[in-house]
Design a protein around this motif. Structure first.
Motif, PDB file in Angstrom:
ATOM      1  N   TYR A  52       0.627  -1.280   0.122  1.00  0.00           N
ATOM      2  CA  TYR A  52      -0.085  -0.184  -0.016  1.00  0.00           C
ATOM      3  C   TYR A  52       0.875   1.315  -0.094  1.00  0.00           C
ATOM      4  CZ  TYR A  52      -3.910  -3.224   0.354  1.00  0.00           C
ATOM      5  OH  TYR A  52      -4.980  -4.118   0.038  1.00  0.00           O
ATOM      6  N   ALA A  55       2.150   1.621  -3.580  1.00  0.00           N
ATOM      7  CA  ALA A  55       1.149   1.918  -4.445  1.00  0.00           C
ATOM      8  C   ALA A  55       0.527   3.260  -4.414  1.00  0.00           C
ATOM      9  CB  ALA A  55      -0.256   0.903  -4.352  1.00  0.00           C
ATOM     10  N   PRO A 289      -2.412  -9.981  -5.784  1.00  0.00           N
ATOM     11  CA  PRO A 289      -2.605  -8.854  -6.852  1.00  0.00           C
ATOM     12  C   PRO A 289      -4.136  -8.500  -7.106  1.00  0.00           C
ATOM     13  CG  PRO A 289      -0.897 -10.336  -7.462  1.00  0.00           C
ATOM     14  CD  PRO A 289      -1.541 -11.175  -6.126  1.00  0.00           C
ATOM     15  N   GLU A 290      -5.106  -9.312  -7.170  1.00  0.00           N
ATOM     16  CA  GLU A 290      -6.453  -9.115  -7.644  1.00  0.00           C
ATOM     17  C   GLU A 290      -6.912  -8.333  -6.548  1.00  0.00           C
ATOM     18  OE1 GLU A 290      -9.601  -8.687  -9.941  1.00  0.00           O
ATOM     19  OE2 GLU A 290      -7.274  -8.669 -10.492  1.00  0.00           O
ATOM     20  N   VAL A 292      -6.018  -6.642  -3.818  1.00  0.00           N
ATOM     21  CA  VAL A 292      -5.245  -5.424  -3.886  1.00  0.00           C
ATOM     22  C   VAL A 292      -5.671  -4.433  -5.036  1.00  0.00           C
ATOM     23  CG1 VAL A 292      -3.011  -4.256  -3.835  1.00  0.00           C
ATOM     24  CG2 VAL A 292      -3.470  -6.375  -2.393  1.00  0.00           C
ATOM     25  N   ARG A 293      -5.638  -4.970  -6.007  1.00  0.00           N
ATOM     26  CA  ARG A 293      -6.047  -3.901  -7.240  1.00  0.00           C
ATOM     27  C   ARG A 293      -7.353  -3.487  -6.939  1.00  0.00           C
ATOM     28  NH1 ARG A 293      -9.237  -4.319 -11.772  1.00  0.00           N
ATOM     29  NH2 ARG A 293      -9.711  -6.435 -11.239  1.00  0.00           N
ATOM     30  N   LEU A 294      -8.427  -4.329  -6.648  1.00  0.00           N
ATOM     31  CA  LEU A 294      -9.524  -4.018  -6.449  1.00  0.00           C
ATOM     32  C   LEU A 294      -9.728  -2.909  -5.426  1.00  0.00           C
ATOM     33  CD1 LEU A 294     -11.401  -7.473  -6.732  1.00  0.00           C
ATOM     34  CD2 LEU A 294     -11.380  -5.628  -8.477  1.00  0.00           C
ATOM     35  N   LEU A 296      -7.388  -0.827  -4.252  1.00  0.00           N
ATOM     36  CA  LEU A 296      -6.806   0.516  -4.688  1.00  0.00           C
ATOM     37  C   LEU A 296      -7.443   1.215  -5.819  1.00  0.00           C
ATOM     38  CD1 LEU A 296      -2.954  -0.797  -5.016  1.00  0.00           C
ATOM     39  CD2 LEU A 296      -3.751   0.987  -3.435  1.00  0.00           C
ATOM     40  N   GLU A 297      -8.243   0.352  -6.664  1.00  0.00           N
ATOM     41  CA  GLU A 297      -9.309   0.971  -7.527  1.00  0.00           C
ATOM     42  C   GLU A 297     -10.299   2.116  -6.996  1.00  0.00           C
ATOM     43  OE1 GLU A 297     -11.228  -1.721  -9.978  1.00  0.00           O
ATOM     44  OE2 GLU A 297      -9.461  -1.944 -11.255  1.00  0.00           O
TER      45      GLU A 297
END
Length: 320
Positions: A52, A55, A289-290, A292-294, A296-297
Motif C-alpha cells: 500500500y 502503490a 494482486p487481484e 489489492v487491485r480492487l 486500490l481502484e
C-alpha cells in the motif's frame, strides 16, 4: 525511498519509518501525504510499505510508513510490547514530523492502516483532526479481539494471568512471549487449527513475506492495557472525517468483516464508503494482486478527492 528516525518531545526513543516518494518527486513542490500503518506483529517492510505504501506513492502521495514503538526498527523497551494507546501516539508523533516536511502540505494528510493498524488508525482519526481522510484495510478492533478470541473468551482470566506473569518477572522470572502463529501452515493444521485467518496469516508471515522486523509476538506481562481498549469508542460523535472501510467477504476469526460493518455503521462521517471485496479474505488483501487491485481502484480516487494532488511549494502562490 528514505529511512528516517523520528523523535518528538516526551519520547525517549526513535520511531523508525520509511518515506516512499512519488515518481518524478520534486522537493520544491507540496504533496498530499499518507501515514500507512502496519498490522499487529508486522513491520514497515511488509504490506503497509511494500504494497500500500508503494502503490500510494506511485499514485502521487508522499507516504510515511512507521514501525510501532517496541517493534521492528523502532526503539522502546521492553520489546514486543503491544500497547494500543502508544501505537496511536506513534501515529500522532509521525504526523507532527510529516507536517514539518517542506514538501508536504500540512493541511492534506491522510491515514491508512491494515488489520490492527486499521483499528489504531480509526482511533487516531477520532481524536486527531489533522487527519483529513481515513482508510481502513481489513481493519480489526484489537481490544475486542483481545477480549474475545485472543483470551479464549475469558478476559478476566487472561488479565489475572498477565498480572501473575508481571509479578513473576518483577521477581526475576523470564519474560513470557506469546507467539501469535505456528511455525508453518502444516504445523498449524497438525495442531488442529482450522481458522482461515490463522492459517493464512501463517502463510503470509512465514512464507509469502517474511521480514526480520516482523515479530508476530507479544509480551504477555505488558498486554493488559489492550484488554480495556476500544478502537471505536465515541465514533458516533467524534469520527467525522471522510472514511473508507475495505474488507473481504470471506470472514475469519480475527473479525475484520464484523468490525468493518460495525465502524461503517457507527461512524459520524458524512462521507463514508464501504468496499466489500467479494471472494477474498483478510490476508488476501495484504498482498494478492487481484484483491489489492480492487481495493486500490476504490481507495486511490477516494484519497485524491479528499486530499488533492501536488501543488506549488508556496501555498499562497498556488492559490493565485
Amino acid at each position: 525511498m528514505e529511512t528516517v528516525s523520528i523523535r518528538n518531545p516526551g519520547m525517549y526513543w526513535d520511531i523508525a519509518a520509511n518515506i516512499h516518494f512519488p515518481p518524478d518527486f520534486d522537493a520544491a513542490k507540496r504533496y498530499p501525504a499518507m501515514v500507512s500503518n502496519h498490522p499487529i506483529g508486522s513491520c514497515k517492510e511488509q504490506t503497509s510499505g511494500n504494497v500500500y505504501g508503494a502503490a500510494l506513492a506511485e499514485a502521487g502521495f508522499v507516504v510515511i510508513v512507521p514501525d510501532a514503538s517496541f517493534q521492528g526498527g523502532s526503539g522502546g523497551e521492553p520489546r514486543w510490547t503491544e500497547d494500543p494507546e502508544q501505537r496511536v501516539k506513534d501515529y500522532r508523533d509521525v504526523i507532527d514530523y510529516v507536517q514539518s516536511l517542506p514538501y508536504v502540505d500540512p493541511d492534506r494528510i491522510g491515514i491508512l492502516g491494515i488489520c490492527g493498524g486499521g483499528g489504531y488508525s480509526i482511533k487516531a482519526a477520532i481524536i486527531d483532526k489533522r487527519i483529513k481522510a481515513l482508510v481502513s484495510i481489513t481493519g480489526v478492533n484489537f481490544g475486542r479481539l483481545m477480549r474475545e478470541g485472543f483470551s479464549n473468551f475469558d478476559p478476566v482470566g487472561a488479565l489475572e494471568g498477565m498480572a501473575a506473569q508481571r509479578t513473576a518477572e518483577n521477581a526475576g522470572a523470564d519474560a513470557q512471549i506469546n507467539i501469535f502463529l505456528p511455525a508453518s501452515v502444516d504445523a498449524g493444521k497438525a495442531a488442529g487449527l482450522t481458522d482461515i485467518d490463522v492459517l493464512e496469516a501463517t502463510d503470509y508471515y512465514r512464507n509469502r513475506c517474511p521480514a526480520a522486523g516482523s515479530g508476530t509476538r507479544m509480551l504477555v506481562s505488558h498486554a493488559a492495557p489492550a484488554m480495556a481498549w476500544d478502537a471505536f469508542a465515541f465514533a458516533e460523535t467524534l469520527l467525522t472525517q471522510p472514511m473508507m472501510v475495505v474488507f473481504g467477504d470471506k470472514p475469519g476469526g480475527f473479525g475484520a468483516y464484523r468490525d468493518g460493518m460495525e465502524i461503517y455503521g457507527r461512524a459520524a462521517s458524512k462521507n463514508k464508503e464501504l468496499v466489500v471485496v467479494e471472494g477474498w479474505s483478510h490476508y488476501d488483501l495484504y498482498d494478492q494482486p487481484e484483491p489489492v487491485r480492487l481495493a486500490l481502484e476504490k481507495l486511490v480516487p477516494f484519497l485524491k478527492t479528499h486530499l488533492g494532488g501536488v501543488t506549488a511549494a508556496n501555498r499562497a502562490q498556488a492559490a493565485e
